[in-house]
Design an enzyme around this catalytic site. Sequence first.
Site, mmCIF file in Angstrom:
data_model
loop_
_atom_site.group_PDB
_atom_site.id
_atom_site.type_symbol
_atom_site.label_atom_id
_atom_site.label_comp_id
_atom_site.label_asym_id
_atom_site.label_seq_id
_atom_site.Cartn_x
_atom_site.Cartn_y
_atom_site.Cartn_z
ATOM 1 C CE LYS A 297 -3.825 -1.776 2.868
ATOM 2 N NZ LYS A 297 -4.934 -1.612 1.913
ATOM 3 N NE ARG A 371 -10.913 -9.963 -1.767
ATOM 4 C CZ ARG A 371 -11.191 -9.030 -2.663
ATOM 5 N NH1 ARG A 371 -11.343 -9.351 -3.939
ATOM 6 N NH2 ARG A 371 -11.317 -7.768 -2.305
HETATM 7 N N1 BES Z 1 -7.882 -3.819 4.655
HETATM 8 C C1 BES Z 1 -8.167 -3.367 3.358
HETATM 9 C C2 BES Z 1 -9.520 -2.664 3.246
HETATM 10 C C3 BES Z 1 -9.669 -1.355 3.952
HETATM 11 C C4 BES Z 1 -9.492 -0.172 3.268
HETATM 12 C C5 BES Z 1 -10.040 -1.320 5.278
HETATM 13 C C6 BES Z 1 -9.659 1.034 3.921
HETATM 14 C C7 BES Z 1 -10.212 -0.105 5.924
HETATM 15 C C8 BES Z 1 -10.032 1.067 5.249
HETATM 16 C C9 BES Z 1 -8.192 -4.543 2.385
HETATM 17 O O1 BES Z 1 -7.398 -5.633 2.715
HETATM 18 C C10 BES Z 1 -7.689 -4.033 1.093
HETATM 19 O O2 BES Z 1 -6.570 -3.635 1.038
HETATM 20 N N2 BES Z 1 -8.546 -4.041 0.092
HETATM 21 C C11 BES Z 1 -8.210 -3.571 -1.203
HETATM 22 C C12 BES Z 1 -8.763 -4.559 -2.183
HETATM 23 C C13 BES Z 1 -8.293 -4.331 -3.573
HETATM 24 C C14 BES Z 1 -6.835 -4.657 -3.709
HETATM 25 C C15 BES Z 1 -9.112 -5.226 -4.463
HETATM 26 C C16 BES Z 1 -8.846 -2.192 -1.375
HETATM 27 O O3 BES Z 1 -9.948 -1.979 -0.878
HETATM 28 O O4 BES Z 1 -8.211 -1.332 -1.958
HETATM 29 ZN ZN ZN Z 2 -5.376 -5.468 2.048
#
Ligand code: BES
Ligand code: ZN
Length: 520
Positions: A297, A371
Amino acid sequence: MCDVSVVQGRVEQFHGRQPSADASWVPTYSGAMVSVSLSTSKPTTARAEALVLGIRSEDDHDVFAASLEAVGFTGEKGQVVTFPGGDLTPARVVVAVALPSEPTAEQLRRAAGEGVRAATKASATTVAVALHPADIDEVGAIAEGIELGAYKYDTYKSSGKGKGKKKAKKKDVELKSAVVLSPFARQIAATRAVERAATVARAVNAARDWTNTPPGDLRPPAFAEAIDAHAGETVKVAIWDEKRLAKERCGGILGVGAGSDAPPRLVSLTYDPPDAKGHLALVGKGITFDSGGLSIKPGSSMQTMKLDMAGAAAIAAATVAIAQLELPIKVTAFACIAENMPSGHALRPGDVLTLRNGSTVEILNTDAEGRLVLGDGLALAAEGKPDHIVDVATLTGACVVALGERTAGILGNDDDFRDQVFAASKTTGESMWPLPIVEEMKEKVNSSHVADLRQHNPKPAGGTLFAAAFLREFVGDTSWAHLDIAGPSFNDDSPRGYTPRGGTGIGVRTLVQIATELAG
Ligand code: BES
Ligand code: ZN
Ligand code: ZN
C-alpha cells in the site's frame, strides 16, 4: 502503584524493543468500566460532581432556565453547554444536552455519551444523568451511551511524571461512576437493563482496545492469546498454530501470513448452552497489520491499517458477551488471524492457494488478503452446519466509497436474514446498509484460467460486491450475511456521541442483538 508501572512498562516495551513475533506480552482489556447505578432522585437533588441534563423543547426549564439563557442555550440539535451548578443542584457542574421532544433510543445513547465526555472534560469523576427515559429499554440505552462514551484509550500515555522536555501530557480524568435518574429505578427490569448494557459495553470496549493496540504489540500470537485471556472460562477457546493450520488445510490463512515472521493463528470460540434454540456461526477478519504485502500500500493508506483486525475483535468480544448474558443459543466463532507483510517468504501475485474447502484460488493482488483468510474461516464455520453465519470484516475500500466512513455494508445469500441483520442494526444504532451481490460477480469470481476461483477483479467497479461474491463460494447453502466494516471500524475524526477516536467496536452490539433475537 501497579497501574502506573504497568502502563509505563508498556510504553517502554513499545519504544524500547523490536515488536515480538511471539505472544511475549498480552494486551488484555483493563475493564476499567464506569459503574452505573439507578436512582429516582431529581436533577436538583442527585449527588454527583456533574449533572448531565437533557433539555427537550417542550420542557419548562424551571430552576435551570436563567442559567441556560445565560450560556446561550437555544436547544438547537446537538447543542451541549456547561455551566456551574451553583445552588441549583448539588453538582459542581451542569452539562445541558439538547434533545428532541421524543428522542429515539439512539439519540439518548448519543446524548449520554456526549454528556459524560463533557463532564469528564470538566474533571468530574462522578455524574448523574437525567435524560428522561420513557421506558426500560431507554434506561438501557442511556447506560450503554454512558459506558461507551466514557471509554478512553490511554494505555500508552505516561502519567505525566516524565522529566524536562520529555514530560508527557497528563492522562485525562476518568469517569468512575454514573447514576441514571429515572422513575423506573426501583424496577428489577431496569437493573437488568443496566447490567446487560454493562456486559455489552465491556465487549465493545474490549474490541476497541484490541483495535487501538499498536500493531507491533498485537501480532497474531499475541492477539490470539489476548482473546483467550478475555474469554476466561465463559467460552471454550482453541488456538490453531501454523502447524495445526497446515494439518487442517487452511491455505488462505497460511498464505496471507507467510510474509510475516509472526506466524498466523486461528482462534475458535464455542459457547454451547444446554438449552440452545439455534446455532449461529461468526467469522472475523483478523489481519493485525495490512501492509498490502508485495502489492504494498502507499504510506498514507497504511497509516491506520492496524484496524484490519476489527472484525475478529468484534466476533470474539460478541461471543463472550453472548455467553455472559447466558443467551440460549449455540455460537461457534472463528477469528482468522494473520499479519500481511512483504518479505522473501511472502505470497506473490500469480501464486495459487488451496483453501480449507479444497477450492484453488489464483492470487492477483496480495492486498486483497481478507477474503483469503475468511475463505478458510467461512468453510470451517459451514462445516458445523449452523442455522446462520455472519462474518465481520474490514474488507474493501470500495465500501467506504459507497457508504461513507460511518456505515457498514450488509451483503449475503439470504435476503430474509440480511433484512434481519439490517433490522438488528437499526435497534442497536450501528449504522449499516444493505448492498446487493449483483449477478455478474459470479462469473467474474469464476473466471480464472489457472484455478477454480479468481481472488481479485482488476476492474475496481463494484469491489465490495466482488469480494462478497468470492466469500459466498465458501458458505455452501448456509444462510449467510457479510458485514463490510472498512469505514466505521475506526474513527480518525474527533469523538462524537458515544463514538471515541480510534477503534469503534462496531459490529459487537448488532451481533449480540442478532443472537438475542435468534435465541427467541
Ligand atoms: N484492509 C483493506 C480494506 C480497507 C481499506 C479497510 C480502507 C479499511 C479502510 C483490504 O485488505 C484491502 O486492502 N482491500 C483492497 C482490495 C483491492 C486490492 C481489491 C482495497 O480496498 O483497496
Ligand atoms: Zn489489504
Ligand atoms: Zn485488509
